[in-house]
Design a protein around this motif. Structure first.
Motif, mmCIF file in Angstrom:
data_model
loop_
_atom_site.group_PDB
_atom_site.id
_atom_site.type_symbol
_atom_site.label_atom_id
_atom_site.label_comp_id
_atom_site.label_asym_id
_atom_site.label_seq_id
_atom_site.Cartn_x
_atom_site.Cartn_y
_atom_site.Cartn_z
ATOM 1 N N THR A 21 -23.189 -53.367 -42.813
ATOM 2 C CA THR A 21 -23.479 -52.278 -43.623
ATOM 3 C C THR A 21 -22.329 -51.614 -43.766
ATOM 4 O OG1 THR A 21 -25.809 -52.143 -42.731
ATOM 5 C CG2 THR A 21 -24.945 -50.246 -43.646
ATOM 6 N N THR A 24 -19.936 -53.288 -46.258
ATOM 7 C CA THR A 24 -20.255 -53.227 -47.659
ATOM 8 C C THR A 24 -20.464 -52.002 -48.137
ATOM 9 O OG1 THR A 24 -22.205 -54.998 -46.872
ATOM 10 C CG2 THR A 24 -22.413 -54.307 -48.841
ATOM 11 N N THR A 28 -18.408 -51.717 -51.633
ATOM 12 C CA THR A 28 -19.095 -51.371 -52.928
ATOM 13 C C THR A 28 -18.365 -49.943 -53.455
ATOM 14 O OG1 THR A 28 -20.629 -49.981 -51.883
ATOM 15 C CG2 THR A 28 -21.214 -52.279 -52.590
ATOM 16 N N ALA A 92 -25.021 -55.585 -55.641
ATOM 17 C CA ALA A 92 -24.558 -54.650 -54.467
ATOM 18 C C ALA A 92 -25.599 -53.749 -54.054
ATOM 19 C CB ALA A 92 -23.296 -53.849 -54.985
ATOM 20 N N ILE A 95 -28.023 -56.179 -51.993
ATOM 21 C CA ILE A 95 -27.384 -56.277 -50.772
ATOM 22 C C ILE A 95 -27.548 -55.171 -49.535
ATOM 23 C CG2 ILE A 95 -25.173 -56.818 -49.370
ATOM 24 C CD1 ILE A 95 -24.611 -58.703 -51.771
ATOM 25 N N LEU A 96 -27.393 -53.967 -50.031
ATOM 26 C CA LEU A 96 -27.414 -52.881 -49.166
ATOM 27 C C LEU A 96 -28.809 -52.492 -48.860
ATOM 28 C CD1 LEU A 96 -24.234 -50.843 -50.636
ATOM 29 C CD2 LEU A 96 -24.762 -51.356 -48.311
#
Length: 122
Positions: A21, A24, A28, A92, A95-96
């Motif tokens: 996390t 990412t 991002t 994005a 995914i988060l």
């Protein structure tokens, strides 16, 4: 403190999701396009500091830290669900959303598995 082998597994999985996390969120910040006219340091601070506060409890496996981490992760989850919806499925935010959902879920499973065993009086 880890109380059994299942707790070791869920703690490792929580650490992996926590790190994924964080990574990412950093990625991002720069992908797909870095926002012009905004301080990158400020953006990273706002994104990361609320989660970085829980680094020590997560890596040490403290139950109270996991509880508070879960409260904070709910805000990240909500923000990314809304972002995924408004962006009509950009990769994005999706995914988060998945990472924060899994982080919350695995942290809760860890708390269930890692309960101290009652002391029996004999």
């Amino acid at each position: 403190m880890l109380h059994n082998p299942k707790a070791r597994f869920t703690a490792r999985l929580t650490i992996a999701l926590y790190l994924a996390t964080l990574v990412t969120l950093v990625v991002t910040t720069f992908y797909p396009v870095q926002t012009e006219g905004v301080s990158v340091t400020l953006m990273l601070s706002i994104k990361l500091i609320p989660l970085l506060v829980f680094a020590v409890p997560v890596f040490r496996g403290h139950n109270r830290g996991y509880i508070w981490l879960s409260f904070v992760v709910i805000f990240y989850f909500t923000r990314h669900v809304v972002s995924a919806w408004l962006s009509e499925g950009a990769i994005a935010p999706i995914i988060l959303t998945v990472l924060t959902f899994l982080l919350f879920t695995v942290a809760m499973v860890h708390l269930k598995v890692n309960r101290p065993q009652p002391v029996s009086e004999t």
